[in-house]
Motif scaffolding. Structure first.
Motif, short mmCIF file in Angstrom:
data_model
loop_
_atom_site.label_atom_id
_atom_site.label_comp_id
_atom_site.label_asym_id
_atom_site.label_seq_id
_atom_site.Cartn_x
_atom_site.Cartn_y
_atom_site.Cartn_z
N LYS A 32 0.85 -1.19 0.00
CA LYS A 32 0.00 0.00 0.00
C LYS A 32 0.89 1.24 0.00
O LYS A 32 1.74 1.39 0.88
CB LYS A 32 -0.90 0.02 1.24
CG LYS A 32 -1.97 -1.06 1.25
CD LYS A 32 -2.81 -0.95 2.52
CE LYS A 32 -3.88 -2.03 2.55
NZ LYS A 32 -4.71 -1.96 3.80
N PRO A 33 0.73 2.13 -0.97
CA PRO A 33 1.54 3.35 -0.96
C PRO A 33 1.21 4.19 0.27
O PRO A 33 0.05 4.33 0.66
CB PRO A 33 1.10 4.07 -2.24
CG PRO A 33 0.46 3.02 -3.09
CD PRO A 33 -0.18 2.07 -2.13
N LEU A 34 2.25 4.74 0.88
CA LEU A 34 2.06 5.56 2.08
C LEU A 34 2.91 6.82 2.00
O LEU A 34 4.02 6.81 1.44
CB LEU A 34 2.45 4.77 3.33
CG LEU A 34 1.54 3.60 3.73
CD1 LEU A 34 2.16 2.83 4.90
CD2 LEU A 34 0.15 4.11 4.11
N ASP A 35 2.38 7.89 2.58
CA ASP A 35 3.17 9.12 2.71
C ASP A 35 3.49 9.32 4.18
O ASP A 35 3.39 8.39 4.98
CB ASP A 35 2.43 10.32 2.10
CG ASP A 35 1.07 10.56 2.75
OD1 ASP A 35 0.69 9.80 3.68
OD2 ASP A 35 0.38 11.51 2.35
N GLY A 36 3.85 10.55 4.56
CA GLY A 36 4.26 10.83 5.93
C GLY A 36 3.09 11.12 6.85
O GLY A 36 1.91 11.09 6.46
N ASP A 80 10.84 6.74 15.49
CA ASP A 80 10.29 5.43 15.86
C ASP A 80 8.88 5.55 16.41
O ASP A 80 8.09 4.59 16.35
CB ASP A 80 11.19 4.75 16.90
CG ASP A 80 12.50 4.25 16.31
OD1 ASP A 80 12.58 4.13 15.08
OD2 ASP A 80 13.43 3.99 17.09
N SER A 81 8.53 6.71 16.95
CA SER A 81 7.21 6.89 17.56
C SER A 81 6.13 7.24 16.54
O SER A 81 4.95 7.26 16.88
CB SER A 81 7.27 8.02 18.61
OG SER A 81 7.40 9.29 17.99
N LEU A 82 6.53 7.49 15.29
CA LEU A 82 5.56 7.87 14.27
C LEU A 82 4.84 6.65 13.71
O LEU A 82 5.23 5.51 13.95
CB LEU A 82 6.26 8.66 13.16
CG LEU A 82 6.90 9.97 13.62
CD1 LEU A 82 7.68 10.64 12.50
CD2 LEU A 82 5.85 10.93 14.17
N GLN A 83 3.78 6.89 12.96
CA GLN A 83 2.89 5.80 12.54
C GLN A 83 3.16 5.28 11.14
O GLN A 83 2.90 4.11 10.85
CB GLN A 83 1.43 6.27 12.63
CG GLN A 83 1.00 6.65 14.04
CD GLN A 83 -0.41 7.20 14.08
OE1 GLN A 83 -1.03 7.46 13.05
NE2 GLN A 83 -0.93 7.41 15.29
N LYS A 84 3.66 6.13 10.25
CA LYS A 84 3.84 5.70 8.86
C LYS A 84 4.90 6.59 8.20
O LYS A 84 5.43 7.50 8.83
CB LYS A 84 2.52 5.80 8.10
CG LYS A 84 1.94 7.21 8.05
CD LYS A 84 0.70 7.27 7.18
CE LYS A 84 0.19 8.71 7.04
NZ LYS A 84 -0.86 8.84 6.03
N GLY A 85 5.16 6.30 6.92
CA GLY A 85 6.14 7.09 6.18
C GLY A 85 7.55 6.55 6.28
O GLY A 85 8.51 7.23 5.93
N PHE A 86 7.70 5.28 6.75
CA PHE A 86 9.02 4.67 6.89
C PHE A 86 9.45 4.09 5.55
O PHE A 86 8.97 3.04 5.13
CB PHE A 86 8.99 3.56 7.95
CG PHE A 86 8.54 4.02 9.30
CD1 PHE A 86 9.45 4.48 10.24
CD2 PHE A 86 7.20 4.00 9.65
CE1 PHE A 86 9.03 4.90 11.50
CE2 PHE A 86 6.76 4.42 10.90
CZ PHE A 86 7.68 4.87 11.83
N SER A 87 10.35 4.77 4.87
CA SER A 87 10.78 4.34 3.54
C SER A 87 12.18 3.75 3.61
O SER A 87 13.00 4.18 4.41
CB SER A 87 10.75 5.53 2.58
OG SER A 87 11.09 5.13 1.27
#
Length: 418
Positions: A32-36, A80-87
């Protein structure tokens, strides 16, 4: 063209498919494409640190690469605490807000991942036996896709924007995997040559800067840049003078970028406008231009080897050297920290900063003799002659790549025919 069929993206070989991002996700070809991260958890300017995890904005995606040096950073703890956008390495990046349609493949890097802003989406290949990431990147670069991307933008927004939901509706030209590899390899070989020439020029520039620093490390700045060059301003062309095609081109501030002048994006001008112009407004291979106003003030570019007839627009300065090669001394001085500070402090106007030709000429320069100017310039000239030649080769290769790209993507040209 009996082996071609009509599709929503034009005539394509009958063995090729047109699918969508959503279908490729459902078939587990793409993740699934994800952004920040949006909203309150989106990192703010106060969160930036000197080193940590790269925080990639649309402005960090340029010329097919991700700038992992000059980008912003956030701490790994916060990342590390963020939810998405890990590229990660190998992902195809697509900018989808404001700067629409820039692409890159995340290169090998020392970080566990890089973090994207809401301006950038990653596309991650799950099944490389069915979709090649380099092919996907080149498809995103193609005029077919770029036009489609614009058409999917939010027409009600003041800034170009294609959200994640809209991106999943985007069509993808989907040839057999062996053709994907062939297309990617052909275009990639051109980009590899372009990249090699850029790296050669970086080395040559570093050699020139090393010489400059050795010559002037402990110098007193009591002379002027006017000992090296005169600054020629451009002609005030009127908008009605420009046209879609022609033999004459006008170089503007917008064409100066990254130390090079992009001739292919210049505007054409009517022959009637230039036929009686003073020849001092003509520019040629090896000339150095200086942006005298606006956001690019102080940016400089070197004219690559070209056969085009080029004219100088107003508010663009041309270095007219007083000795063979002395324009390169002026170039190195004005791009040094001292030169940058001088330009910033001398420019007038806050919303639209400006610097005059006289202001540039009055920049202080180390006190050296006429013979030293000649000697130093003679040492710099061969380095920059190679740079100029390489710049011309780069633009030729870029034109070839950009010509081939839509033809390969439509099947009009087969790799076996090249």
């Amino acid at each position: 063209m009996s082996d071609f069929v009509e599709t929503e993206l034009g005539n394509l070989p009958e063995s090729w498919l047109v699918t969508t991002v959503e279908d490729l996700v459902q078939e587990e070809v793409l993740a699934k494409p994800l952004d920040g991260n949006h909203g309150n958890i989106h990192p703010k300017g106060t969160d930036f640190v000197s080193e940590g995890i790269p925080f990639i904005m649309a402005s960090d995606v340029n010329n097919g690469k991700v700038d992992l040096v000059n980008c912003k950073f956030i701490s790994q703890e916060q990342a590390d605490s963020l939810q998405k956008g890990f590229s990660k390495t190998g992902d195809v990046l697509l900018t989808h807000k404001a700067s629409l349609g820039r692409t890159a493949i995340v290169q090998e890097n020392p970080y566990p991942y890089i973090m994207l802003t809401p301006q950038v989406t990653y596309y991650r290949i799950l099944d490389s036996s069915r979709l090649n990431n380099k092919y996907l990147k080149y498809y995103f670069d193609s005029p077919i896709f770029q036009d489609t991307l614009v058409n999917h933008g939010d027409s009600g927004s003041t800034r170009a924007y294609v959200g994640i939901t809209a991106q999943r509706e985007l069509p993808v030209i989907y040839p057999p995997i062996e053709i994907q590899y062939s297309i990617a390899q052909t275009l990639g070989s051109l980009d590899d040559k372009i990249d090699l020439l850029h790296r050669q020029n970086q080395t040559l520039e570093q050699m020139a800067e090393t010489l400059y620093n050795a010559w002037f490390e402990e110098s007193d700045f009591t002379s002027r840049v006017s000992d090296l060059i005169d600054l020629q301003n451009g002609y005030a062309f009127k908008s009605k003078s420009f046209q879609d095609l022609g033999e004459d081109r006008v170089l503007k501030i917008k064409n100066i970028s990254g130390g090079i002048v992009d001739i292919e994006t210049t505007d054409f001008v009517s022959h009637e406008t230039v036929e009686n112009l003073d020849g001092k407004f003509l520019i040629s291979t090896g000339d150095i231009l200086f942006a005298m106003t606006g956001a690019k003030i102080g940016k400089m570019g070197i004219i690559p080897k070209t056969d085009y007839k080029l004219w100088l627009n107003q508010r663009v300065g041309l270095f007219k050297e007083k000795y063979y090669g002395s324009r390169f001394l002026a170039y190195l001085h004005l791009k040094s920290d001292y030169g940058k500070d001088y330009i910033e402090n001398t420019a007038t106007g806050s919303a639209q900063p400006n610097i005059s030709g006289t202001g540039i000429e009055n920049c202080e320069f180390p006190e050296i003799s006429e013979q030293e100017i000649i000697d130093y310039s003679n040492q710099l000239a061969p380095l920059y002659e190679k740079v100029i030649f390489n710049l011309g080769q780069i633009q030729k290769l870029e034109v070839l790549r950009n010509t081939l790209l839509p033809k390969l993507m439509s099947g009009e040209v087969k790799v076996s025919e090249l």
